[in-house]
Design a protein around this motif. Structure first.
Motif, PDB file in Angstrom:
ATOM      1  N   GLY A  48       0.901  -1.140   0.109  1.00  0.00           N
ATOM      2  CA  GLY A  48      -0.108  -0.046   0.106  1.00  0.00           C
ATOM      3  C   GLY A  48       0.901   1.489   0.020  1.00  0.00           C
ATOM      4  N   ALA A  49       1.979   1.400   0.877  1.00  0.00           N
ATOM      5  CA  ALA A  49       2.855   2.241   0.844  1.00  0.00           C
ATOM      6  C   ALA A  49       3.588   2.640  -0.538  1.00  0.00           C
ATOM      7  N   GLY A  50       3.771   1.299  -1.016  1.00  0.00           N
ATOM      8  CA  GLY A  50       4.504   1.483  -2.400  1.00  0.00           C
ATOM      9  C   GLY A  50       3.594   2.154  -3.642  1.00  0.00           C
ATOM     10  N   VAL A  51       2.163   1.755  -3.248  1.00  0.00           N
ATOM     11  CA  VAL A  51       1.225   2.395  -4.380  1.00  0.00           C
ATOM     12  C   VAL A  51       0.849   3.979  -4.113  1.00  0.00           C
ATOM     13  N   VAL A  52       0.913   4.205  -3.020  1.00  0.00           N
ATOM     14  CA  VAL A  52       0.668   5.700  -2.689  1.00  0.00           C
ATOM     15  C   VAL A  52       2.046   6.522  -3.097  1.00  0.00           C
ATOM     16  N   ALA A  53       3.072   5.809  -2.996  1.00  0.00           N
ATOM     17  CA  ALA A  53       4.502   6.738  -3.453  1.00  0.00           C
ATOM     18  C   ALA A  53       4.413   6.895  -4.821  1.00  0.00           C
ATOM     19  N   VAL A  59       1.415  11.737 -10.111  1.00  0.00           N
ATOM     20  CA  VAL A  59       0.909  13.121 -10.176  1.00  0.00           C
ATOM     21  C   VAL A  59       1.945  14.326 -10.452  1.00  0.00           C
ATOM     22  N   GLN A  60       3.247  14.115  -9.775  1.00  0.00           N
ATOM     23  CA  GLN A  60       4.219  15.011  -9.841  1.00  0.00           C
ATOM     24  C   GLN A  60       4.851  15.174 -11.440  1.00  0.00           C
ATOM     25  N   VAL A  61       4.718  13.908 -12.050  1.00  0.00           N
ATOM     26  CA  VAL A  61       5.009  13.987 -13.245  1.00  0.00           C
ATOM     27  C   VAL A  61       4.005  14.565 -14.274  1.00  0.00           C
ATOM     28  N   TRP A  62       2.856  14.310 -13.915  1.00  0.00           N
ATOM     29  CA  TRP A  62       1.792  14.929 -14.533  1.00  0.00           C
ATOM     30  C   TRP A  62       2.008  16.443 -14.615  1.00  0.00           C
ATOM     31  N   LEU A  63       2.116  17.031 -13.321  1.00  0.00           N
ATOM     32  CA  LEU A  63       2.068  18.432 -13.171  1.00  0.00           C
ATOM     33  C   LEU A  63       3.225  19.196 -13.960  1.00  0.00           C
TER      34      LEU A  63
END
Length: 77
Positions: A48-53, A59-63
């Motif tokens: 789960g932590a890996g998925v969140v990361a 999101v960062q790449v998209w922005l």
């Protein structure tokens, strides 16, 4: 922060950044504690932590791509 420092808001930008960091820590601890309380296997917590990361990185790449595609200088670098 450097962009806001010219207008005298550098401290405010830093404070908001730190507040967001602490909010993320609190939310992560709450979700992790809830997951342990409902007896989610410990192995799944790391998944789960890996998925969140990965979602955060996406999101960062998209922005970044959206900013560069708009012709603006990317403020992240």
């Amino acid at each position: 922060m450097k962009a806001r420092e010219a207008q005298g808001d550098g401290n405010l930008a830093e404070t908001l950044n730190e507040s967001a960091l602490y909010l993320g820590i609190a939310i992560g601890a709450s979700v992790g504690g809830l997951a342990l309380a409902i007896q989610v296997p410990v192995d799944m917590l790391s998944v789960g932590a890996g998925v969140v990361a990965l979602l955060g990185m996406g999101v960062q790449v998209w922005l970044m791509r959206r900013t560069i595609a708009g012709g603006e200088a990317c403020p992240h670098f």
